[in-house]
Design a protein around this motif. Structure first.
Motif, PDB file in Angstrom:
ATOM      1  N   ILE A   5     -71.367  -7.375   1.415  1.00 36.91           N
ATOM      2  CA  ILE A   5     -71.895  -8.653   0.736  1.00 36.91           C
ATOM      3  C   ILE A   5     -73.229  -8.729   0.573  1.00 36.91           C
ATOM      4  CG2 ILE A   5     -72.210 -11.205   1.602  1.00 36.91           C
ATOM      5  CD1 ILE A   5     -69.752 -11.216   3.220  1.00 36.91           C
ATOM      6  N   LEU A   6     -73.456  -8.989  -0.789  1.00 34.04           N
ATOM      7  CA  LEU A   6     -74.917  -9.065  -1.181  1.00 34.04           C
ATOM      8  C   LEU A   6     -75.596 -10.273  -1.045  1.00 34.04           C
ATOM      9  CD1 LEU A   6     -74.438  -6.631  -4.372  1.00 34.04           C
ATOM     10  CD2 LEU A   6     -74.886  -5.964  -2.181  1.00 34.04           C
ATOM     11  N   ALA A   7     -76.647 -10.361   0.106  1.00 34.70           N
ATOM     12  CA  ALA A   7     -77.043 -11.818   0.119  1.00 34.70           C
ATOM     13  C   ALA A   7     -78.456 -11.812  -0.045  1.00 34.70           C
ATOM     14  CB  ALA A   7     -76.604 -12.098   1.610  1.00 34.70           C
ATOM     15  N   LYS A  48     -59.848  -6.790   8.647  1.00 40.07           N
ATOM     16  CA  LYS A  48     -59.413  -6.914  10.068  1.00 40.07           C
ATOM     17  C   LYS A  48     -60.217  -7.476  11.016  1.00 40.07           C
ATOM     18  CE  LYS A  48     -56.171  -2.913   9.519  1.00 40.07           C
ATOM     19  NZ  LYS A  48     -55.913  -1.447   9.936  1.00 40.07           N
ATOM     20  N   SER A  49     -61.435  -7.358  10.856  1.00 37.34           N
ATOM     21  CA  SER A  49     -62.238  -7.314  11.798  1.00 37.34           C
ATOM     22  C   SER A  49     -63.926  -7.930  11.361  1.00 37.34           C
ATOM     23  CB  SER A  49     -62.713  -6.374  12.840  1.00 37.34           C
ATOM     24  OG  SER A  49     -63.858  -6.449  13.836  1.00 37.34           O
ATOM     25  N   PRO A  50     -64.877  -8.817  11.801  1.00 35.94           N
ATOM     26  CA  PRO A  50     -66.259  -9.021  11.322  1.00 35.94           C
ATOM     27  C   PRO A  50     -66.813  -7.632  11.312  1.00 35.94           C
ATOM     28  CG  PRO A  50     -65.307 -10.596  12.740  1.00 35.94           C
ATOM     29  CD  PRO A  50     -64.348  -9.730  12.982  1.00 35.94           C
ATOM     30  N   LYS A  51     -66.540  -6.553  12.047  1.00 37.38           N
ATOM     31  CA  LYS A  51     -67.351  -5.276  12.113  1.00 37.38           C
ATOM     32  C   LYS A  51     -67.182  -4.558  10.984  1.00 37.38           C
ATOM     33  CE  LYS A  51     -69.817  -5.526  15.885  1.00 37.38           C
ATOM     34  NZ  LYS A  51     -71.228  -5.510  15.964  1.00 37.38           N
ATOM     35  N   ASP A  52     -66.037  -4.893  10.163  1.00 35.67           N
ATOM     36  CA  ASP A  52     -66.021  -4.292   8.511  1.00 35.67           C
ATOM     37  C   ASP A  52     -66.586  -4.805   7.567  1.00 35.67           C
ATOM     38  OD1 ASP A  52     -63.742  -2.514   9.910  1.00 35.67           O
ATOM     39  OD2 ASP A  52     -62.133  -3.981   9.632  1.00 35.67           O
ATOM     40  N   ILE A  53     -67.470  -5.722   8.053  1.00 36.53           N
ATOM     41  CA  ILE A  53     -68.415  -6.525   6.907  1.00 36.53           C
ATOM     42  C   ILE A  53     -69.559  -6.011   7.124  1.00 36.53           C
ATOM     43  CG2 ILE A  53     -69.035  -8.679   6.189  1.00 36.53           C
ATOM     44  CD1 ILE A  53     -66.447  -9.902   6.998  1.00 36.53           C
ATOM     45  N   ILE A  54     -70.450  -5.725   6.081  1.00 41.26           N
ATOM     46  CA  ILE A  54     -71.583  -5.364   6.076  1.00 41.26           C
ATOM     47  C   ILE A  54     -72.394  -6.287   5.189  1.00 41.26           C
ATOM     48  CG2 ILE A  54     -73.623  -3.528   5.398  1.00 41.26           C
ATOM     49  CD1 ILE A  54     -69.787  -2.447   6.063  1.00 41.26           C
ATOM     50  N   ILE A  55     -73.283  -6.988   5.655  1.00 43.68           N
ATOM     51  CA  ILE A  55     -74.403  -7.821   4.891  1.00 43.68           C
ATOM     52  C   ILE A  55     -75.668  -7.656   4.716  1.00 43.68           C
ATOM     53  CG2 ILE A  55     -75.265 -10.200   4.806  1.00 43.68           C
ATOM     54  CD1 ILE A  55     -73.226 -11.352   7.216  1.00 43.68           C
ATOM     55  N   PHE A  63     -83.671 -15.401   8.591  1.00 36.78           N
ATOM     56  CA  PHE A  63     -83.486 -16.596   9.442  1.00 36.78           C
ATOM     57  C   PHE A  63     -82.486 -17.472   8.868  1.00 36.78           C
ATOM     58  CE2 PHE A  63     -88.343 -15.569   9.209  1.00 36.78           C
ATOM     59  CZ  PHE A  63     -88.028 -14.570  10.263  1.00 36.78           C
ATOM     60  N   HIS A  64     -82.051 -17.740   7.575  1.00 34.31           N
ATOM     61  CA  HIS A  64     -81.182 -18.748   6.974  1.00 34.31           C
ATOM     62  C   HIS A  64     -80.011 -17.832   7.459  1.00 34.31           C
ATOM     63  CE1 HIS A  64     -84.018 -20.904   4.469  1.00 34.31           C
ATOM     64  NE2 HIS A  64     -84.384 -19.548   3.634  1.00 34.31           N
ATOM     65  N   LEU A  65     -79.775 -16.598   6.998  1.00 39.02           N
ATOM     66  CA  LEU A  65     -78.454 -15.805   7.596  1.00 39.02           C
ATOM     67  C   LEU A  65     -77.967 -16.178   8.777  1.00 39.02           C
ATOM     68  CD1 LEU A  65     -77.665 -12.546   6.016  1.00 39.02           C
ATOM     69  CD2 LEU A  65     -77.184 -12.873   8.444  1.00 39.02           C
ATOM     70  N   LYS A  66     -78.981 -15.855   9.947  1.00 38.88           N
ATOM     71  CA  LYS A  66     -78.510 -16.018  11.098  1.00 38.88           C
ATOM     72  C   LYS A  66     -78.055 -17.424  11.513  1.00 38.88           C
ATOM     73  CE  LYS A  66     -81.232 -12.095  13.120  1.00 38.88           C
ATOM     74  NZ  LYS A  66     -82.377 -11.715  13.910  1.00 38.88           N
ATOM     75  N   SER A  67     -78.945 -18.468  10.967  1.00 37.35           N
ATOM     76  CA  SER A  67     -78.479 -19.962  11.153  1.00 37.35           C
ATOM     77  C   SER A  67     -77.364 -20.190  10.717  1.00 37.35           C
ATOM     78  CB  SER A  67     -79.689 -20.615  10.479  1.00 37.35           C
ATOM     79  OG  SER A  67     -79.238 -22.298  10.579  1.00 37.35           O
ATOM     80  N   GLN A  68     -77.017 -19.789   9.492  1.00 36.64           N
ATOM     81  CA  GLN A  68     -75.810 -20.048   8.609  1.00 36.64           C
ATOM     82  C   GLN A  68     -74.604 -19.398   9.627  1.00 36.64           C
ATOM     83  OE1 GLN A  68     -75.585 -20.348   4.369  1.00 36.64           O
ATOM     84  NE2 GLN A  68     -77.150 -22.261   4.814  1.00 36.64           N
ATOM     85  N   LEU A  69     -74.503 -18.313  10.004  1.00 38.10           N
ATOM     86  CA  LEU A  69     -73.741 -17.730  10.672  1.00 38.10           C
ATOM     87  C   LEU A  69     -73.262 -18.388  11.987  1.00 38.10           C
ATOM     88  CD1 LEU A  69     -74.525 -13.854  10.199  1.00 38.10           C
ATOM     89  CD2 LEU A  69     -72.661 -14.971   9.458  1.00 38.10           C
ATOM     90  N   ARG A  70     -74.314 -18.861  12.644  1.00 36.33           N
ATOM     91  CA  ARG A  70     -74.230 -19.831  13.800  1.00 36.33           C
ATOM     92  C   ARG A  70     -73.347 -20.979  13.508  1.00 36.33           C
ATOM     93  NH1 ARG A  70     -79.370 -19.917  14.847  1.00 36.33           N
ATOM     94  NH2 ARG A  70     -79.517 -18.287  16.255  1.00 36.33           N
ATOM     95  N   GLU A  71     -73.606 -21.552  12.453  1.00 37.38           N
ATOM     96  CA  GLU A  71     -73.015 -22.776  11.995  1.00 37.38           C
ATOM     97  C   GLU A  71     -71.648 -22.376  12.094  1.00 37.38           C
ATOM     98  OE1 GLU A  71     -76.729 -24.990   9.609  1.00 37.38           O
ATOM     99  OE2 GLU A  71     -74.790 -24.314   8.397  1.00 37.38           O
ATOM    100  N   ASN A  73     -69.886 -20.561  13.885  1.00 37.43           N
ATOM    101  CA  ASN A  73     -69.436 -20.057  15.076  1.00 37.43           C
ATOM    102  C   ASN A  73     -69.242 -18.485  15.063  1.00 37.43           C
ATOM    103  OD1 ASN A  73     -68.821 -22.757  16.150  1.00 37.43           O
ATOM    104  ND2 ASN A  73     -66.927 -22.797  15.020  1.00 37.43           N
ATOM    105  N   HIS A  74     -70.207 -17.849  14.430  1.00 41.23           N
ATOM    106  CA  HIS A  74     -70.361 -16.390  14.505  1.00 41.23           C
ATOM    107  C   HIS A  74     -71.969 -16.001  14.721  1.00 41.23           C
ATOM    108  CE1 HIS A  74     -66.499 -14.979  12.940  1.00 41.23           C
ATOM    109  NE2 HIS A  74     -66.650 -15.801  11.870  1.00 41.23           N
ATOM    110  N   SER A  75     -71.951 -14.951  15.458  1.00 44.44           N
ATOM    111  CA  SER A  75     -73.428 -14.464  15.424  1.00 44.44           C
ATOM    112  C   SER A  75     -73.660 -13.194  14.629  1.00 44.44           C
ATOM    113  CB  SER A  75     -73.278 -13.857  17.322  1.00 44.44           C
ATOM    114  OG  SER A  75     -74.374 -12.959  17.356  1.00 44.44           O
ATOM    115  N   GLU A  76     -74.970 -12.961  14.396  1.00 44.90           N
ATOM    116  CA  GLU A  76     -75.305 -11.754  13.744  1.00 44.90           C
ATOM    117  C   GLU A  76     -74.816 -10.348  14.403  1.00 44.90           C
ATOM    118  OE1 GLU A  76     -79.036 -12.568  16.072  1.00 44.90           O
ATOM    119  OE2 GLU A  76     -77.582 -13.800  15.289  1.00 44.90           O
ATOM    120  N   LYS A  77     -74.448 -10.570  15.555  1.00 48.97           N
ATOM    121  CA  LYS A  77     -73.952  -9.082  16.181  1.00 48.97           C
ATOM    122  C   LYS A  77     -72.468  -8.853  15.939  1.00 48.97           C
ATOM    123  CE  LYS A  77     -77.092  -9.998  20.059  1.00 48.97           C
ATOM    124  NZ  LYS A  77     -77.295 -10.156  21.714  1.00 48.97           N
TER     125      LYS A  77
END
Length: 470
Positions: A5-7, A48-55, A63-71, A73-77
């Motif tokens: 994903i190109l963000a 199959k898994s979030p680990k198959d996704i590269i952002i 900071f935007h990215l981490k905040s919106q993942l949190r919203e 229910n995901h973590s940057e991890k």
């Protein structure tokens, strides 16, 4: 299959909502999910898994990215996140992702990758996932599959893909065409084998490396000669070039999968109007809107009540600090407004900043600013803290609205800690070292009142910072 994903893209085509520090992928235009968050949801239906996704993003947007993942229910991890040191367009970004996959994850060269922008509207997700599966089959045969959207009108704002010989569920690409005139766009629509270029791709690692070698040797050599860390370090030496120019317009392996779905790259306010649901008068209304005898218009409100009477074919967009009013069909001229603002010394800051600014610890929103004072609403995420800092020209008064604040103050050479609860306050004098911490499990919200002869953001001296900003 892996999804990249190109963000990291920037842009102000949706000004005043989009600014340099808040590009359109992070906007929530009509509901509670941003375009980036919708892209994540779509990608999770493909792999199959979030680990198959590269952002891939840049340091300004992390900071935007981490905040919106949190919203959502995901973590940057949960994901693999690559932070570009500088922006270098889509071809270098894809090359960086390929290097990461092959070196850090040791992904085999026959693995396929789906490249997705993070700022498109695509509906419905279920049908789109089926198109990605078809592209995956072509990619396994050595093609670079791109996605062409069946045009519904002679659009001049998109590039076009000319389709040729049939192969499986797609066609070999004859040629990529730049954004056309209205006459050319009408001709393309009539011919029937022209599609809007969606800017999404699927290919195997082996194929894209071969095509970089054949058509963009500079990028290939940098991938081949450097480790991932070295590539990051030398990333500013990468050519600033899109994947379209670097590979797609030169390769003989391009194939197009036609898509008959709702798609938009949301490149102007006119395209936003086209894609959003409308009422019986063909109006798009977001926020508190009272309309009388108003037709074929889009009114996007924020905090104010917007009333319209007797309007037709208008776009109205309201933010805290800017109101845009434009005639429908003139959305591309927003860039002219942005350029005029850039050249105005008093207003140029508007192109970069919203009234809400994101930081690694949370965000702040400017509520009011005047001579010798400034008022903010501050949100600090659970477990996060501001830097240990000091101000020469201002004092601060913090009133807790929600949660519990731990405040660290240096008083007479001694470090003291105070816990401040809802409806309680604390005063921080000038030149006093201090730190704000959220020790709780819920977001900390407080009102900050700054008073002094200078209340700009650069009056800050950091002594210690967990985010490395000293």
């Amino acid at each position: 299959m892996k999804v990249v994903i190109l963000a990291g893209g920037s842009g102000t085509r949706l000004f005043p909502l989009s600014r340099k520090n808040l590009p359109k992928q992070f906007l929530k235009i009509a509901d509670n999910q941003s375009l980036f968050q919708k892209t994540i949801d779509r990608a999770l239906k493909i792999v199959k898994s979030p680990k198959d996704i590269i952002i891939i993003t840049n340091k300004e947007y992390i900071f935007h990215l981490k905040s919106q993942l949190r919203e959502i229910n995901h973590s940057e991890k949960d994901f693999h996140i690559i932070t570009e040191p500088v922006g270098r367009n889509t071809a270098p970004a894809i090359a960086l992702a390929v290097k990461y996959l092959t070196e850090k994850q040791e992904i085999p060269f026959d693995e396929t990758i789906f490249i997705s922008p993070s700022d498109h509207i695509i509906q419905p997700d279920k049908e789109f996932v089926e198109y990605v599966k078809k592209a995956d089959e072509l990619a396994k045969e050595g093609y670079i599959a791109t996605f062409g959207v069946k045009p519904t009108k002679p659009e001049t704002g998109y590039g076009y893909i000319e389709a040729g010989e049939k192969i499986r569920d797609g066609y070999k690409v004859i040629k990529f065409h730049e954004k056309p005139s209205i006459e050319k766009a009408t001709e393309y629509l009539m011919k029937g084998n022209f599609y809007w270029n969606s800017g999404m791709f699927t290919f195997s690692i082996q194929t894209i490396l071969e095509e970089f070698k054949n058509h963009s040797e500079e990028i290939y050599q940098m991938i081949n000669d450097n480790s991932f860390e070295e590539l990051l370090k030398n990333f500013d030496n990468m050519p600033d070039i899109s994947i379209d120019y670097a590979v797609m317009e030169k390769t003989n392996k391009a194939a197009v999968i036609p898509m008959n779905i709702t798609w938009s790259d949301v490149g102007s306010w006119d395209s936003v109007y086209e894609i959003l649901p409308k009422d019986e008068n063909q109006n798009v209304k977001v926020g508190k809107v009272i309309d009388i005898d108003t037709k074929n218009s889009m009114i996007i409100g924020n905090k104010r009540v917007i009333s319209t009477i007797g309007l037709e074919n208008l776009t109205v967009v309201e933010t805290d600090d800017v109101i845009l009013i434009a005639k429908q069909g003139e959305g591309q001229k927003v860039r002219e407004v942005v350029n005029k603002i850039k050249n105005d010394k008093e207003l140029s800051y508007l192109v970069d900043l919203h009234t809400t600014v994101y930081r690694p610890w949370g965000s702040y929103t400017e509520l009011e600013k005047g001579e010798r004072y400034r008022i903010k609403r501050i949100t600090v995420y659970p477990g996060e803290s501001l830097s240990l800092q000091m101000h020469y020209h201002r004092s601060e008064h913090w009133i807790v609205v929600k949660g519990t604040a731990k405040v660290v103050l240096e008083e007479n050479g001694e470090i003291k800690e105070y816990f401040v609860h809802e409806n309680e306050s604390i005063y921080v004098p000038k030149t006093t070292k201090h730190r704000l911490v959220n020790p709780g499990k819920i977001p900390l919200e407080l009102i900050e009142v700054q008073v002094g002869e200078y209340v700009e953001e650069d009056d800050i001296v950091r002594f210690n910072d967990v985010y490395g900003r000293c």
